[in-house]
Scaffold this active site. Structure first.
Site, PDB file in Angstrom:
ATOM      1  N   LYS A 159       0.719  -1.167   0.078  1.00 47.29           N
ATOM      2  CA  LYS A 159      -0.088  -0.028  -0.094  1.00 47.29           C
ATOM      3  C   LYS A 159       1.096   1.242  -0.027  1.00 47.29           C
ATOM      4  CE  LYS A 159      -4.205  -1.680   2.197  1.00 47.29           C
ATOM      5  NZ  LYS A 159      -5.243  -1.699   3.265  1.00 47.29           N
ATOM      6  N   LYS A 177     -11.733  -4.295  -4.230  1.00 46.40           N
ATOM      7  CA  LYS A 177     -12.292  -2.896  -4.288  1.00 46.40           C
ATOM      8  C   LYS A 177     -10.912  -2.128  -4.899  1.00 46.40           C
ATOM      9  CE  LYS A 177     -13.458  -3.335   0.359  1.00 46.40           C
ATOM     10  NZ  LYS A 177     -14.193  -3.070   1.638  1.00 46.40           N
ATOM     11  N   LYS A 213      -6.649 -11.169  -7.325  1.00 42.04           N
ATOM     12  CA  LYS A 213      -7.911 -11.367  -6.531  1.00 42.04           C
ATOM     13  C   LYS A 213      -8.750 -10.197  -7.031  1.00 42.04           C
ATOM     14  CE  LYS A 213      -7.987  -9.890  -1.722  1.00 42.04           C
ATOM     15  NZ  LYS A 213      -8.222 -10.050  -0.454  1.00 42.04           N
TER      16      LYS A 213
END
Ligand code: TRP
Length: 336
Positions: free
Chosen positions: A113, A202, A199
């Protein structure tokens, strides 16, 4: 005998999708019958990356409505909002002071991230797993059902609990209960519609990569029609050269409620032109009742608020004594 306890949560950022439902929430629906389930919206975690204050509360209600629409029973399970209990942030602070910095710097999710955030990496992003440890340890769960990607955070949670117990407790009376992870099997992982090796997420910039639980039928049908496939004829599971084929068959299996053997036999000779409309129809039918319930819940804010108020009280009854125990062990005085 008292039921064992489970605890898990989802961040209210963006719409929930099929991966959240099939990979997580659907399992909780099963588990809630056997376990005392504590399920929450991780809205403190939601601000570890830039967020929109105008959407935070609404997104939090949406996740609560999704839990219930998918079958989490508020009579049976405790549904609550992380930020409604100050014990989470407070215990996270206490944990901050016993957690070595290098435990956090090596977290895979942080590193991934942080790269995406560029210059804009907050202390909160680094501290994310410590807050997660507080979320978990406050409730003394026996099991924490999470996806494979959360394994490292669960290990850190156990390390923090053991460290606190070792430094401030005694073997005879540990301060914190050390929980076990319940990692779901790889097969339950829903992959992206645009890349069968990634995967469903979102945070994927492409809407086409996922099916949101609130997508209307024509959008679902269009996304499935455009989903990445291959030129092979005949469909089968478990072929590493055909990750998209495996993913779409798995979706069909889960949404139709069929066994793997049934789906394998049914689809063995199908081409994509025959399978995709079948998958689209099955998905639309499976989501219709969830969407109807979700819309009804979102239209009844008073009811949702009452669920979250009860959830907060039930959660506090467990969390506050744990926090007090930790504060006592660290030597804090108790206010009158
Ligand atoms: N980090 C989790 C995720 O992204 C969400 C989460 C926050 C969580 N606190 C938790 C999950 C505590 C389980 C238990 O999926």
């Amino acid at each position: 005998m008292a039921k064992q306890r489970i605890l898990s949560g989802i961040q209210p950022t963006g719409n929930l999708h099929l991966g959240n439902y099939l990979g997580a929430i659907r399992n909780w629906v099963e588990l809630q019958r056997e376990y005392d389930a504590f399920l929450f919206m991780a809205d403190l975690h939601a601000i570890t990356v830039p967020h929109d204050p105008k959407r935070l509360a609404e997104d939090t209600y949406k996740v609560a409505a999704t839990y219930i629409a998918c079958g989490i029973d508020p009579e049976q399970s405790t549904i609550f909002v992380q930020s409604h209990l100050s014990a989470h942030a407070e215990l996270a602070w206490l944990f901050n002071c016993i957690t070595p910095l290098n435990w956090l710097e090596r977290m895979i999710q942080f590193k991934e991230k942080a790269v995406k955030q560029g210059e804009n990496v907050s202390i909160g992003l680094l501290d994310y797993p410590v807050l997660q440890a507080a979320d978990i340890l406050l409730y003394e769960p026996d099991l924490v059902p999470v996806g494979e990607d959360q394994k490292q955070h669960l290990e850190l949670t156990r390390d923090i609990a053991n460290r606190l117990n070792f430094q401030y407790g005694s073997e005879a009376s540990p301060i914190l209960k050390v929980p076990e992870p319940l990692i779901r099997e790889a097969g339950a992982r829903v992959m992206s519609l645009t890349d069968g090796n990634k995967k469903m997420s979102k945070s994927d910039p492409s809407d086409q990569s996922r099916i949101d639980l609130t997508d209307p039928p024509e959008v679902i049908t269009k996304k499935i029609k455009r989903a990445k496939t291959d030129p092979e004829r005949g469909l089968w599971f478990d072929d590493p050269a055909r990750p998209e084929c495996h993913n779409l068959l798995s979706l069909y299996m889960l949404l139709a409620g069929k066994s793997k053997a049934e789906v394998a036999a049914e689809c063995r000779e199908m081409g994509w032109g025959q399978f995709k409309p079948l998958l689209a129809e099955t998905t639309v039918a499976a989501l219709a009742p969830i969407q109807a319930k979700f819309n009804a819940l979102m239209a009844d804010r008073g009811y949702l608020e009452s669920i979250l108020k009860t959830g907060r009280e039930k959660a506090g009854a467990v969390a506050i004594p744990t926090l007090t125990r930790v504060k006592d062990a660290l030597g804090y005085s108790t206010p009158l």
